[in-house]
Design a protein around this motif. Structure first.
Motif, PDB file in Angstrom:
ATOM      1  N   LEU A 241     -10.848   1.949   1.931  1.00 16.72           N
ATOM      2  CA  LEU A 241      -9.965   3.072   1.623  1.00 16.72           C
ATOM      3  C   LEU A 241     -10.662   4.434   1.624  1.00 16.72           C
ATOM      4  O   LEU A 241     -10.109   5.393   2.171  1.00 16.72           O
ATOM      5  CB  LEU A 241      -9.213   2.825   0.312  1.00 16.72           C
TER       6      LEU A 241
ATOM      7  N   VAL B 241      -4.383   7.138  -3.179  1.00 21.41           N
ATOM      8  CA  VAL B 241      -3.814   5.809  -2.994  1.00 21.41           C
ATOM      9  C   VAL B 241      -3.156   5.408  -4.306  1.00 21.41           C
ATOM     10  O   VAL B 241      -3.824   5.248  -5.322  1.00 21.41           O
ATOM     11  CB  VAL B 241      -4.901   4.791  -2.576  1.00 21.41           C
TER      12      VAL B 241
ATOM     13  N   THR C 268      -5.172  -3.714   5.145  1.00 22.52           N
ATOM     14  CA  THR C 268      -5.271  -2.433   4.437  1.00 22.52           C
ATOM     15  C   THR C 268      -4.984  -1.292   5.401  1.00 22.52           C
ATOM     16  O   THR C 268      -4.287  -0.333   5.063  1.00 22.52           O
ATOM     17  CB  THR C 268      -6.666  -2.273   3.802  1.00 22.52           C
TER      18      THR C 268
ATOM     19  N   ASN D  20     -10.801  -3.209  -0.179  1.00 26.10           N
ATOM     20  CA  ASN D  20     -10.181  -1.903  -0.392  1.00 26.10           C
ATOM     21  C   ASN D  20     -11.162  -0.874  -0.951  1.00 26.10           C
ATOM     22  O   ASN D  20     -11.082   0.303  -0.609  1.00 26.10           O
ATOM     23  CB  ASN D  20      -8.961  -2.030  -1.292  1.00 26.10           C
TER      24      ASN D  20
ATOM     25  N   PHE E 111      -2.059   1.336   4.859  1.00 25.92           N
ATOM     26  CA  PHE E 111      -2.500   2.716   4.646  1.00 25.92           C
ATOM     27  C   PHE E 111      -1.890   3.646   5.693  1.00 25.92           C
ATOM     28  O   PHE E 111      -1.292   4.671   5.357  1.00 25.92           O
ATOM     29  CB  PHE E 111      -4.031   2.795   4.689  1.00 25.92           C
TER      30      PHE E 111
ATOM     31  N   SER F 210      -2.518  -0.511  -3.870  1.00 34.32           N
ATOM     32  CA  SER F 210      -3.163  -1.269  -2.795  1.00 34.32           C
ATOM     33  C   SER F 210      -3.285  -2.720  -3.276  1.00 34.32           C
ATOM     34  O   SER F 210      -3.212  -2.980  -4.469  1.00 34.32           O
ATOM     35  CB  SER F 210      -4.536  -0.685  -2.466  1.00 34.32           C
TER      36      SER F 210
ATOM     37  N   VAL G 179       0.866  -1.179   0.000  1.00 30.86           N
ATOM     38  CA  VAL G 179       0.000   0.000   0.000  1.00 30.86           C
ATOM     39  C   VAL G 179       0.902   1.227   0.000  1.00 30.86           C
ATOM     40  O   VAL G 179       1.873   1.298   0.753  1.00 30.86           O
ATOM     41  CB  VAL G 179      -0.925   0.037   1.240  1.00 30.86           C
TER      42      VAL G 179
END
Length: 162
Positions: free
Chosen positions: A119, A101, A143, A115, A147, A104, A85
């Motif tokens: 996200l 982003v 994630t 995601n 992140f 990912s 990520v």
């Protein structure tokens, strides 16, 4: 009969877990404080003239100390169990205004689905919090780790240059 008891108990447990997760996702923003400090200063001056006294008050000024230096910063790619990520942040006016982003986990359909849901929530919470200190969404742990890791690196870059 035992199957019904187990089924009802399991259903109740799932309902409680959903309620807790909903609380964390939807009400967490109200508990988050902004990371800026506001200073208020006012000044009063008095002028004497021949015929009468006049008092002038200047307007109150509010200044906000910036937490980050303006610019665009790319966090390091953070490895997770399902893939890397990486995020890019935009700082404007000393505040985190945008998160993109760059990568990912996308090797499995389940990762893509997680995601797509997690996200956007992570991004909005981070912008509201003005930091990487956000709540994790149940089912999106990897994630979250990737992140927040990449986001914190980008924010550290913006903070070090102040």
């Amino acid at each position: 009969m035992i199957k019904k008891i187990v089924g009802v108990t399991l259903s109740f447990g799932v309902a409680v877990a959903i309620a807790i997760d909903g609380y964390i996702v939807f009400f967490k923003n109200q508990q988050t404080t902004n990371g800026t400090t506001t200073t208020t200063a006012s000044k009063t001056t008095t002028k004497n003239t021949n015929s009468d006294n006049k008092t002038e008050t200047t307007s109150t000024k509010s200044t906000s100390t910036s937490k980050y230096k303006d610019g665009t910063y790319t966090g390091t790619s953070t490895s997770t169990r399902w893939g890397d990520v990486q995020v890019k942040v935009t700082i404007s006016g000393g505040k985190l205004t945008q998160i993109d982003v760059l990568s990912s986990p996308d090797s499995q359909q389940k990762s893509i689905q997680i995601n797509e849901q997690a996200l956007p929530t992570y991004k909005s919470e981070a912008i509201s919090a003005q930091s990487a200190d956000i709540q994790q969404i149940s089912g999106a742990t990897e994630t979250y780790k990737g992140f927040t890791g990449s986001l914190q690196d980008a924010l550290n870059q913006a903070n070090n240059e102040v």
